[in-house]
Structure formats: structure tokens, C-alpha cells
Motif scaffolding. Sequence first.
Motif, PDB file in Angstrom:
ATOM      1  N   PHE A   7      13.261 -45.202  32.325  1.00  0.00           N
ATOM      2  CA  PHE A   7      12.997 -46.239  33.310  1.00  0.00           C
ATOM      3  C   PHE A   7      11.532 -46.648  33.269  1.00  0.00           C
ATOM      4  O   PHE A   7      10.703 -45.987  32.654  1.00  0.00           O
ATOM      5  N   LYS A   8      11.224 -47.740  33.985  1.00  0.00           N
ATOM      6  CA  LYS A   8       9.849 -48.136  34.296  1.00  0.00           C
ATOM      7  C   LYS A   8       9.607 -47.776  35.751  1.00  0.00           C
ATOM      8  O   LYS A   8      10.340 -48.210  36.637  1.00  0.00           O
ATOM      9  N   TYR A   9       8.583 -46.992  36.003  1.00  0.00           N
ATOM     10  CA  TYR A   9       8.264 -46.527  37.362  1.00  0.00           C
ATOM     11  C   TYR A   9       7.782 -47.687  38.228  1.00  0.00           C
ATOM     12  O   TYR A   9       6.907 -48.454  37.827  1.00  0.00           O
ATOM     13  N   LYS A  10       8.373 -47.837  39.437  1.00  0.00           N
ATOM     14  CA  LYS A  10       7.972 -48.911  40.351  1.00  0.00           C
ATOM     15  C   LYS A  10       7.459 -48.411  41.689  1.00  0.00           C
ATOM     16  O   LYS A  10       7.072 -49.204  42.529  1.00  0.00           O
ATOM     17  N   LEU A  36      12.726 -43.430  45.435  1.00  0.00           N
ATOM     18  CA  LEU A  36      12.106 -43.682  44.143  1.00  0.00           C
ATOM     19  C   LEU A  36      12.677 -44.984  43.597  1.00  0.00           C
ATOM     20  O   LEU A  36      13.890 -45.141  43.507  1.00  0.00           O
ATOM     21  N   LYS A  37      11.795 -45.926  43.257  1.00  0.00           N
ATOM     22  CA  LYS A  37      12.228 -47.196  42.674  1.00  0.00           C
ATOM     23  C   LYS A  37      11.808 -47.225  41.205  1.00  0.00           C
ATOM     24  O   LYS A  37      10.682 -46.857  40.865  1.00  0.00           O
ATOM     25  N   ALA A  38      12.752 -47.658  40.363  1.00  0.00           N
ATOM     26  CA  ALA A  38      12.490 -47.746  38.929  1.00  0.00           C
ATOM     27  C   ALA A  38      13.337 -48.865  38.342  1.00  0.00           C
ATOM     28  O   ALA A  38      14.416 -49.169  38.851  1.00  0.00           O
ATOM     29  N   ASP A  39      12.829 -49.499  37.293  1.00  0.00           N
ATOM     30  CA  ASP A  39      13.586 -50.536  36.592  1.00  0.00           C
ATOM     31  C   ASP A  39      14.305 -49.919  35.403  1.00  0.00           C
ATOM     32  O   ASP A  39      13.726 -49.136  34.644  1.00  0.00           O
ATOM     33  N   GLU A  40      15.574 -50.307  35.236  1.00  0.00           N
ATOM     34  CA  GLU A  40      16.367 -49.880  34.094  1.00  0.00           C
ATOM     35  C   GLU A  40      16.684 -51.109  33.251  1.00  0.00           C
ATOM     36  O   GLU A  40      17.144 -52.124  33.777  1.00  0.00           O
ATOM     37  N   GLN A  41      16.450 -51.017  31.949  1.00  0.00           N
ATOM     38  CA  GLN A  41      16.802 -52.118  31.065  1.00  0.00           C
ATOM     39  C   GLN A  41      18.136 -51.794  30.407  1.00  0.00           C
ATOM     40  O   GLN A  41      18.298 -50.742  29.789  1.00  0.00           O
ATOM     41  N   THR A  42      19.097 -52.712  30.568  1.00  0.00           N
ATOM     42  CA  THR A  42      20.420 -52.558  29.971  1.00  0.00           C
ATOM     43  C   THR A  42      20.694 -53.760  29.078  1.00  0.00           C
ATOM     44  O   THR A  42      19.874 -54.686  29.007  1.00  0.00           O
ATOM     45  N   PHE A  66       2.034 -40.797  37.867  1.00  0.00           N
ATOM     46  CA  PHE A  66       2.422 -42.020  37.177  1.00  0.00           C
ATOM     47  C   PHE A  66       1.794 -43.256  37.821  1.00  0.00           C
ATOM     48  O   PHE A  66       1.627 -43.320  39.024  1.00  0.00           O
ATOM     49  N   GLU A  67       1.485 -44.232  36.971  1.00  0.00           N
ATOM     50  CA  GLU A  67       0.993 -45.528  37.413  1.00  0.00           C
ATOM     51  C   GLU A  67       2.166 -46.505  37.430  1.00  0.00           C
ATOM     52  O   GLU A  67       3.186 -46.283  36.765  1.00  0.00           O
ATOM     53  N   LEU A  68       2.014 -47.578  38.158  1.00  0.00           N
ATOM     54  CA  LEU A  68       3.035 -48.616  38.229  1.00  0.00           C
ATOM     55  C   LEU A  68       3.412 -49.097  36.826  1.00  0.00           C
ATOM     56  O   LEU A  68       2.538 -49.359  36.007  1.00  0.00           O
ATOM     57  N   TYR A  69       4.691 -49.156  36.538  1.00  0.00           N
ATOM     58  CA  TYR A  69       5.282 -49.611  35.276  1.00  0.00           C
ATOM     59  C   TYR A  69       5.083 -48.662  34.101  1.00  0.00           C
ATOM     60  O   TYR A  69       5.330 -49.051  32.953  1.00  0.00           O
ATOM     61  N   ASP A  70       4.681 -47.417  34.373  1.00  0.00           N
ATOM     62  CA  ASP A  70       4.682 -46.408  33.318  1.00  0.00           C
ATOM     63  C   ASP A  70       6.118 -46.120  32.907  1.00  0.00           C
ATOM     64  O   ASP A  70       7.036 -46.197  33.726  1.00  0.00           O
ATOM     65  N   ASP A  71       6.308 -45.772  31.634  1.00  0.00           N
ATOM     66  CA  ASP A  71       7.620 -45.312  31.174  1.00  0.00           C
ATOM     67  C   ASP A  71       7.838 -43.902  31.695  1.00  0.00           C
ATOM     68  O   ASP A  71       6.946 -43.043  31.572  1.00  0.00           O
ATOM     69  N   ILE A  72       9.002 -43.662  32.294  1.00  0.00           N
ATOM     70  CA  ILE A  72       9.333 -42.315  32.762  1.00  0.00           C
ATOM     71  C   ILE A  72      10.767 -41.990  32.339  1.00  0.00           C
ATOM     72  O   ILE A  72      11.585 -42.882  32.145  1.00  0.00           O
ATOM     73  N   THR A  73      11.007 -40.706  32.186  1.00  0.00           N
ATOM     74  CA  THR A  73      12.353 -40.201  31.933  1.00  0.00           C
ATOM     75  C   THR A  73      12.734 -39.349  33.130  1.00  0.00           C
ATOM     76  O   THR A  73      11.965 -38.468  33.536  1.00  0.00           O
ATOM     77  N   ILE A  74      13.879 -39.628  33.704  1.00  0.00           N
ATOM     78  CA  ILE A  74      14.339 -38.908  34.890  1.00  0.00           C
ATOM     79  C   ILE A  74      15.602 -38.124  34.542  1.00  0.00           C
ATOM     80  O   ILE A  74      16.535 -38.672  33.954  1.00  0.00           O
ATOM     81  N   ASP A  75      15.587 -36.841  34.886  1.00  0.00           N
ATOM     82  CA  ASP A  75      16.788 -36.000  34.782  1.00  0.00           C
ATOM     83  C   ASP A  75      17.480 -36.031  36.135  1.00  0.00           C
ATOM     84  O   ASP A  75      16.810 -35.949  37.179  1.00  0.00           O
ATOM     85  N   PHE A  76      18.802 -36.124  36.115  1.00  0.00           N
ATOM     86  CA  PHE A  76      19.582 -36.232  37.344  1.00  0.00           C
ATOM     87  C   PHE A  76      20.649 -35.147  37.429  1.00  0.00           C
ATOM     88  O   PHE A  76      21.184 -34.711  36.414  1.00  0.00           O
ATOM     89  N   ASP A  77      20.958 -34.784  38.652  1.00  0.00           N
ATOM     90  CA  ASP A  77      22.159 -34.033  38.977  1.00  0.00           C
ATOM     91  C   ASP A  77      23.176 -35.062  39.458  1.00  0.00           C
ATOM     92  O   ASP A  77      22.863 -35.846  40.349  1.00  0.00           O
TER      93      ASP A  77
END
Length: 93
Positions: A7-10, A36-42, A66-77
Motif C-alpha cells: 500500500f501507500k501510507y496515507k 489506518l488509511k492506505a491506498d491500494e492499487q489494483t 512512515f511519511e505520507l505516501y511511503d510504500d508499506i507492506t501490511i500483514d493482516f489477520d
Amino acid sequence: MQCKGKFKYKGLTKRDGGQFQNQNGDVIKYPECYVLKADEQTEEGIFERQFKMPIDSILVSDLAQFELYDDITIDFDVKMYGNRITVIPVAVE
């Protein structure tokens, strides 16, 4: 079940707890949390995603780096119930 996404961190905001009355007149209470807000590109485009996290989540301090619009990877349950599915962030990098 576990999953991971890029995602892109928002940003991260705190949402106060509260209550409301549903259509049946029942009072529904909800606790404070972080969103937590993040942009996902599909393939269909870019979509803002919002994930609720408990107020005592250890990810809050991790997300501060993280800074705004940094690339992040999120692990989820991922938890599946009879009529809903919850996606809870458990780790970020």
C-alpha cells in the motif's frame, strides 16, 4: 488466516469511542480505536482502504516512522464469521 498487501501510507488517526441507536432502538456502543488509511492499487484503479486497529495496538509506534505516501507492506489477520470478515493489521514494514 494470514495475508499481506502492499500500500501507500496515507496516515493514522484516532477515532473516539461512542454510541448510537440502531433502527430497532438498541444502543450500540463502540470503543475508541485508530484508523489506518492506505491506498491500494489494483487493476481497476487506486482505492483508499481504512483499517481499524485497537487503541493499544503496538503498530502505532511502528507507523510513526512512515511519511505520507511511503510504500508499506501490511500483514493482516483475517477472521471469518457467519456474516462478516474482519481484516486486522498485525505488522508493518
